[in-house]
Design an enzyme around this catalytic site. Structure first.
Site, PDB file in Angstrom:
ATOM      1  N   GLY A 123      28.653 -25.562 -28.509  1.00  0.00           N
ATOM      2  CA  GLY A 123      27.409 -26.207 -28.106  1.00  0.00           C
ATOM      3  C   GLY A 123      26.998 -25.936 -26.685  1.00  0.00           C
ATOM      4  O   GLY A 123      25.827 -26.117 -26.336  1.00  0.00           O
ATOM      5  N   ASP A 179      39.264 -29.349 -32.965  1.00  0.00           N
ATOM      6  CA  ASP A 179      38.524 -28.221 -32.406  1.00  0.00           C
ATOM      7  C   ASP A 179      39.048 -27.837 -31.027  1.00  0.00           C
ATOM      8  O   ASP A 179      38.544 -26.883 -30.424  1.00  0.00           O
ATOM      9  CB  ASP A 179      37.023 -28.523 -32.339  1.00  0.00           C
TER      10      ASP A 179
END
EC number: 2.7.7.-
Length: 471
Positions: free
Chosen positions: A91, A252
């Site tokens: 992101g 993650d």
């Protein structure tokens, strides 16, 4: 662009195709002021010859390096504090390049703060300058302590005023580049499993196996899991021996090579405290210091679940998962011996030393900081005169110390010549406690004074040489 013959571009993640990543562009920053470049790391991949202008073009404007296709944002999912999130992905970063080092390892140059991507989730895609400085410090300290870690490669200030809720705003902005062995996360596999795309899982399995664990046979999902379990156990043990708390052990934030990366709210222990947490938002202590092995194992079970559709039954995966506990204990013994600079004497004697060191730290509590114990007694009993005459000499007495001393006396020094390094003539070791981190940042924030950071990095480089640990 001046690259050396050691530069060996090999972009491989893009081979997986468009189902795994998205082509992106860097933000157009209003300024690009070079604040840090890691020339030692750059030399390992043939990029040390770049001029500062070329460096800024490559790592501030992200003009592709020779032989590189351009930035891609990697797709992945993950459990965040054990809640599944299918809306993750790069992101505020991307994979900028991949290349081989002198040892033939495939390495990534990945970014943090390089702008918005399709996975930004309404975020600005930026990084605070303070966040970049903190990552430089964490990576440098961990590397010096022998922890498998990504390394801060570049930090460029980008001239934007960022609004943040967890620090005084507006605050300065930056883009960081890290050099890492892999950015393929547990969550990369989780995404393929979530989508029900067995074909994607199979392709990812072969990608990871062939590039990072080639000793595993093609298609052997349990074998790959076992390799990741072993690497993760080693990493976790070295975190513990270093007194390090990652802070955000989501799926993650763990990768398939067992290399630590993405340093956000990290901390190093000031003293033995199993419940010590790094993140102010970790209200339940899920990722507290002593719970990190549990957290890593939980994440490995999620990876196993993602691999289940491509495994020939669950037995092999279960067996691989069950190897974590024994591997972790074995690696923890080895990590404590490494930190104390002594050789193994066998499982029983090594376990006695591990138990005695922890007992000594536990008994002394706040009176004994974590790092100085390993500094004072590095090289084993050969350092007894140095330790007993040093600033903590009065702490080295009593039953717990006697048990530690006897256990230490059993072990021979490992490369005793390391004690000749000037660092061991100092009264205090290099540490990375939060007060020092804040002092370093305050000099930058108040006066744009980078000398405390540069001095600290120079001392950490000397410490890395003195310890001589092998990550």
């Amino acid at each position: 662009m001046l690259v050396s013959p050691a530069y060996r571009p090999e972009p491989r993640f893009i081979d997986l195709g468009p189902d795994y990543s998205d082509e992106v562009k860097s933000a157009d920053f209003p300024q690009t002021t070079l604040r840090f470049r890691n020339d030692r790391a750059a030399a390992e991949v043939g990029l040390e010859g770049l001029t500062d202008a070329e460096w800024i073009a490559a790592f501030g404007r992200f003009q592709p390096l020779p032989g590189q296709p351009g930035p891609i944002a990697m797709r992945y999912h993950g459990h965040q504090f054990r809640q599944y999130n299918p809306d993750l992905g790069d992101g505020r970063g991307f994979l900028a390049a991949q290349m081989r080092d002198a040892n033939g390892r495939l390495l990534d140059l990945g970014t943090k703060g390089s702008g918005q991507t399709p996975w930004s989730r309404n975020g600005d895609g930026r990084l605070t300058l303070k966040g970049g400085v903190r990552e430089i410090l964490a990576a440098a300290m961990l590397e010096a302590l022998g922890v498998p870690t990504s390394r801060a490669f570049s930090l460029i200030e980008t001239g934007e005023a960022l609004e943040r809720g967890d620090e005084p705003s507006p605050t300065r902005s930056a883009v960081l580049v890290r050099l890492s062995h892999s950015h393929v996360r547990f969550g990369t596999f989780q995404r393929a499993a979530y989508l029900g795309r067995t074909d994607q899982t199979e392709a990812l399995l072969e990608h990871v196996r062939s590039l990072y664990h080639p000793q595993i046979a093609p298609g052997d999902a349990p074998g790959l899991l076992r390799a990741v379990v072993e690497a993760s156990a080693r990493l976790t043990a070295r975190w513990i021996a270093a007194g390090f708390v990652h802070g955000v052990l989501n799926t993650d934030n763990l990768n398939v090579t067992g290399e630590s990366f993405d340093y956000g709210p990290w901390r190093f222990l000031p003293h033995y405290d199993p419940a010590f947490t790094a993140a102010y938002f970790d209200q339940t202590g899920l990722y507290a210091f002593a719970r990190q092995p549990e957290a890593v194992f939980w994440n490995l079970t999620q990876l196993a679940g993602a691999l289940k559709p491509v495994a020939d039954g669950p037995e092999g995966l279960t067996e691989a998962l069950n190897s974590f506990g024994p591997a972790y204990i074995r690696e923890l013994r080895a990590a404590f011996l490494m930190r104390l600079g002594v050789l193994s004497l066998g499982e029983a004697a090594d376990q006695r030393l591990l138990d005695a060191a922890l007992a000594l730290l536990r008994e002394n509590g706040e009176a004994m900081r974590w790092e100085p114990l390993f500094f004072d007694w590095f090289g084993g009993f050969a350092s007894s005169a140095r330790a007993l005459s040093g600033p903590r000499g009065k702490l080295y007495q009593g039953e717990a110390f006697d048990a530690f001393r006897f256990a230490l006396m059993e072990h021979e020094p490992d490369r005793i010549e390391r004690l000749e390094h000037p660092m061991f003539a100092a009264r205090e070791p290099e540490e990375m406690l939060i007060d020092e981190v804040e002092t370093i940042w305050s000099a930058i924030a108040a006066d744009d004074d980078w000398s405390p950071l540069n001095a600290k990095l120079a001392r950490l480089e000397a410490a890395r040489t003195a310890w001589g640990f092998r990550a």
